[in-house]
Design a protein around this motif. Structure first.
Motif, short mmCIF file in Angstrom:
data_model
loop_
_atom_site.label_atom_id
_atom_site.label_comp_id
_atom_site.label_asym_id
_atom_site.label_seq_id
_atom_site.Cartn_x
_atom_site.Cartn_y
_atom_site.Cartn_z
N LYS A 96 0.83 -1.21 0.00
CA LYS A 96 0.00 0.00 0.00
C LYS A 96 0.86 1.27 0.00
O LYS A 96 0.49 2.28 -0.59
CB LYS A 96 -0.93 -0.01 1.21
CG LYS A 96 -2.03 -1.06 1.11
CD LYS A 96 -2.98 -0.97 2.30
CE LYS A 96 -4.13 -1.98 2.15
NZ LYS A 96 -5.07 -1.92 3.29
N ALA A 97 2.00 1.19 0.67
CA ALA A 97 2.90 2.35 0.70
C ALA A 97 3.43 2.65 -0.70
O ALA A 97 3.51 3.82 -1.11
CB ALA A 97 4.06 2.08 1.65
N LYS A 98 3.75 1.59 -1.45
CA LYS A 98 4.22 1.78 -2.83
C LYS A 98 3.12 2.33 -3.72
O LYS A 98 3.36 3.17 -4.60
CB LYS A 98 4.76 0.46 -3.38
CG LYS A 98 6.06 0.01 -2.71
CD LYS A 98 6.49 -1.37 -3.19
CE LYS A 98 7.75 -1.83 -2.47
NZ LYS A 98 8.15 -3.21 -2.86
N GLU A 99 1.90 1.88 -3.48
CA GLU A 99 0.76 2.42 -4.23
C GLU A 99 0.55 3.89 -3.89
O GLU A 99 0.16 4.70 -4.74
CB GLU A 99 -0.51 1.62 -3.90
CG GLU A 99 -0.49 0.18 -4.44
CD GLU A 99 -1.64 -0.66 -3.92
OE1 GLU A 99 -2.38 -0.16 -3.04
OE2 GLU A 99 -1.79 -1.81 -4.38
N ARG A 100 0.82 4.22 -2.62
CA ARG A 100 0.65 5.62 -2.18
C ARG A 100 1.68 6.52 -2.87
O ARG A 100 1.42 7.69 -3.15
CB ARG A 100 0.81 5.69 -0.67
CG ARG A 100 0.48 7.04 -0.06
CD ARG A 100 -0.96 7.47 -0.24
NE ARG A 100 -1.90 6.55 0.43
CZ ARG A 100 -3.21 6.72 0.37
NH1 ARG A 100 -3.73 7.75 -0.30
NH2 ARG A 100 -4.00 5.86 0.99
N VAL A 101 2.88 5.98 -3.16
CA VAL A 101 3.88 6.75 -3.90
C VAL A 101 3.35 7.13 -5.27
O VAL A 101 3.48 8.27 -5.72
CB VAL A 101 5.20 5.96 -4.04
CG1 VAL A 101 6.18 6.72 -4.92
CG2 VAL A 101 5.82 5.70 -2.69
N GLN A 148 0.87 11.14 -8.91
CA GLN A 148 -0.29 11.50 -9.75
C GLN A 148 -1.10 12.64 -9.14
O GLN A 148 -2.18 12.97 -9.63
CB GLN A 148 -1.17 10.27 -9.96
CG GLN A 148 -0.49 9.17 -10.77
CD GLN A 148 -1.31 7.90 -10.85
OE1 GLN A 148 -2.26 7.70 -10.07
NE2 GLN A 148 -0.96 7.03 -11.78
N HIS A 149 -0.59 13.21 -8.05
CA HIS A 149 -1.22 14.35 -7.37
C HIS A 149 -2.63 14.03 -6.88
O HIS A 149 -3.54 14.86 -6.96
CB HIS A 149 -1.24 15.59 -8.30
CG HIS A 149 0.09 16.25 -8.44
ND1 HIS A 149 0.40 17.45 -7.85
CD2 HIS A 149 1.21 15.85 -9.09
CE1 HIS A 149 1.66 17.78 -8.14
NE2 HIS A 149 2.17 16.82 -8.89
N ASP A 150 -2.80 12.82 -6.34
CA ASP A 150 -4.04 12.50 -5.64
C ASP A 150 -4.29 13.54 -4.55
O ASP A 150 -3.38 13.86 -3.78
CB ASP A 150 -3.93 11.10 -5.02
CG ASP A 150 -5.08 10.80 -4.07
OD1 ASP A 150 -6.20 10.58 -4.57
OD2 ASP A 150 -4.84 10.80 -2.84
N GLU A 151 -5.50 14.10 -4.48
CA GLU A 151 -5.77 15.26 -3.63
C GLU A 151 -5.45 15.01 -2.16
O GLU A 151 -4.78 15.81 -1.51
CB GLU A 151 -7.24 15.67 -3.79
CG GLU A 151 -7.58 16.96 -3.02
CD GLU A 151 -9.00 17.42 -3.27
OE1 GLU A 151 -9.46 18.32 -2.52
OE2 GLU A 151 -9.66 16.91 -4.19
N LYS A 152 -5.97 13.90 -1.61
CA LYS A 152 -5.76 13.61 -0.19
C LYS A 152 -4.28 13.36 0.10
O LYS A 152 -3.72 13.90 1.07
CB LYS A 152 -6.58 12.39 0.21
CG LYS A 152 -6.49 12.05 1.69
CD LYS A 152 -7.40 10.87 2.02
CE LYS A 152 -7.36 10.56 3.51
NZ LYS A 152 -8.24 9.41 3.86
N THR A 153 -3.63 12.55 -0.74
CA THR A 153 -2.22 12.23 -0.55
C THR A 153 -1.35 13.48 -0.65
O THR A 153 -0.47 13.72 0.18
CB THR A 153 -1.77 11.20 -1.61
OG1 THR A 153 -2.62 10.07 -1.55
CG2 THR A 153 -0.33 10.78 -1.38
#
Length: 577
Positions: free
Chosen positions: A209-214, A219-224
């Motif tokens: 999940k951490a790698k997916e969060r990278v 991709q400039h996901d708003e929450k992330t």
């Protein structure tokens, strides 16, 4: 105004032309200080070096040059020493004339570059979500001093704080924050990072999940992206607090983080592939560079993109060097980095040259530094074995300085004690680092750095305080002292004047070599010579008013140069201590 070494070289150059019809480049002529002033002030071995070319024995060349230069009123005496060395005794009138000009020069005789070319200095470079620690102290202090020297001699300095704010670690940290529903404002982010790293290493599902969060961050996901921005902002507040405590020049405008270069990385990789500069090796993209081998003597490539498409520090550093040369128009780039990174930067510079970004007008170099050690000779740690954090380190230095200042000045109010102690502590931290050849490791010691004896900041500051006390007793300002005319005659005065004249040479040399410890040793010698002069020559009780004014002028010049030298090291002076 030429520095003394260059002036003597020019005179030797002219003498060789007139006496031997020989044109020699000034860089081919060596002039150095003598081992002791009883042998003169300066010395040259030019007779030895040119003996073969002139087909004459060194003593013969030396005699001809000595006869020629003895007519020059810069020298009180020129004599042959040993097998062809020439010793120069500088005439006191030269010191009088030079210092009477220098005292009104804001650059104190230093030749300032008229064109103001751009130089980028990369230093400090802490990581977001981690507290600055003792490992950042050297880069920050050394980089700050280098910026001050280069600015003083005329470079247009562009400070760059290449903070680490991008990469896998942020996916890891942000995922941990989201899963635990943490409020960043109320959390110790360093501890959060440590916990996230532990989970990343031990929990494969979390690591996934951490790698997916990278990817989501890229991709400039708003929450992330929102959490990432808060992490960066919080860390930058911490960095600013440290920089303000250390009185260094870095500010928000100087931050150029890793994330700035991220959009430039894939286009750079594509360009290097297209131009056949990079190669594919076991699925990864690399640059092969001449002269770099691994321990088995195989070619050692510079890895710029992993087989999974991931980028590396080298990729970001390449993008940064391109930006600094092409956009910032830097003619010189200086990296203040740990000596253990030397090979990385050697490869980086070689790659920049291979790509074609550099020509002979661009200078890429580094200011390598060693490690701060503890009493045990190992890297400086806390008793529990943790890395020493920078803010507590500074606070402890201030606490120890406060005890010293309050003990020496029991009648001072607390505010005055605190202000003096802070200046003394920061000066001591900086000077104890800078007075060592930066490439060497050094042992950290609060007691040594706060000592008033030896080559320390308190010793130098005490010399400056003594000057100010003397001027107060004379009831004049430093500007008034500098208005007097200098006319030295005594040996103690000449020794001090000679050292003052060398200031411009030291500054010009350091701006090229970046050997900051040279200025520390210069200032220590200056303070020692001033104390000797002060103790052996009557100043306020001089025999004549002309002598008194001349000596007060010498005091004023000493004060001005001591203050400027300390300022170049990033150290503030004190009028009382």
């Amino acid at each position: 105004m030429q520095n003394l070494f260059k002036e003597v070289k020019i005179k030797l150059q002219q003498a060789l032309h007139d006496a031997f019809n020989l044109d020699v480049g000034i860089d081919q002529i060596e002039v150095q200080k003598t081992s002791h002033q009883k042998f003169g002030h300066l010395q040259t071995n030019v007779s030895l070096k040119l003996s073969k070319q002139l087909r004459l024995p060194p003593p013969k060349i030396g005699q001809v040059l000595t006869d020629y230069l003895s007519k020059d009123n810069t020298f009180s005496k020129v004599e042959i020493a040993g097998p062809g060395f020439i010793n120069f005794f500088i005439h006191p009138e030269f010191f009088n004339s030079t210092l009477n000009q220098l005292k009104d020069d804001p650059y104190l005789g230093v030749n300032v570059m008229p064109s103001h070319p751009h130089v980028v200095v990369d230093y400090s470079s802490p990581n977001v979500a981690k507290e600055m620690h003792v490992g950042h102290l050297r880069s920050t202090i050394i980089g700050d001093a280098i910026c001050r020297f280069l600015t003083f001699v005329g470079w247009d300095v562009i400070r760059q704080n290449h903070i680490g704010d991008w990469g896998t670690q942020f996916g890891m940290l942000i995922e941990y924050i989201i899963q635990n529903e943490l409020d960043i404002k109320n959390e110790n982010i360093t501890k959060c990072y440590q916990q996230a790293k532990k989970m990343f290493d031990e929990d494969t599902e979390f690591a996934k999940k951490a790698k997916e969060r990278v990817v989501m961050l890229q991709q400039h996901d708003e929450k992330t992206h929102s959490i990432w921005e808060k992490l960066v902002a919080q860390s930058e507040q911490h960095f600013t607090e440290v920089y303000e405590q250390l009185d260094v020049l870095l500010g928000e405008a100087d931050v150029r983080p890793e994330s700035f270069y991220n959009p430039k990385l894939q286009p750079l990789i594509d360009y290097l592939q297209k131009e056949n500069i990079s190669s594919i090796d076991q699925g990864a993209k690399v640059i092969f560079l001449d002269g770099f081998k691994d321990k088995d003597n195989h070619p050692l490539p510079m890895l710029i993109q992993k087989s999974d498409g991931g980028f590396l520090y080298a990729t970001t550093d390449l993008a940064a060097i391109q930006f600094r040369i092409e956009t910032l128009k830097a003619k010189r780039v200086v990296y203040c980095v740990d000596a253990r990174q030397q090979q990385h930067f050697d490869m980086l510079f070689a790659a920049a040259n291979k790509i074609g970004w550099c020509d002979e007008s661009i200078d890429l170099n580094y200011a390598l530094f060693g490690t701060i050690l503890g009493d045990d000779g190992k890297p400086f740690k806390t008793r529990s074995g943790d890395t020493v954090k920078l803010l507590p380190l500074i606070s402890k230095a201030i606490e120890k300085a406060t005890t010293i200042v309050s003990t020496k000045n029991p009648s001072w109010d607390q505010q005055r004690v605190n202000e003096t102690a802070r200046t003394l502590a920061v000066a001591s931290l900086k000077y104890s680092d800078l007075c060592n050849d930066k490439i060497k490791n050094y042992a950290f010691s609060y007691e040594k750095m706060l000592s008033f004896d030896g080559n320390t900041a308190p010793y130098l500051l005490n010399a400056y305080v003594r000057v100010q006390s003397l001027l107060r007793k004379a009831n004049i300002s430093m500007d008034q002292a500098l208005d007097y005319t200098l006319n030295i005659t005594e040996q103690n005065e000449i020794q001090l004047a000679y050292h003052l004249v060398l200031f411009s040479y030291e500054v010009e040399t350091i701006s090229t070599s970046l050997e900051l410890h040279r200025m520390c040793h210069y200032l220590y010698q200056l303070a020692s010579l001033f104390h000797h002069f002060y103790e052996h020559q009557p100043i306020l009780r001089a025999e004549t008013n002309e002598q008194k004014e001349s000596r007060l002028c010498l005091v004023g010049i000493s004060s001005k140069i001591l203050a400027q030298g300390l300022n170049l090291l990033g150290i503030k002076t004190l009028d009382h201590m």
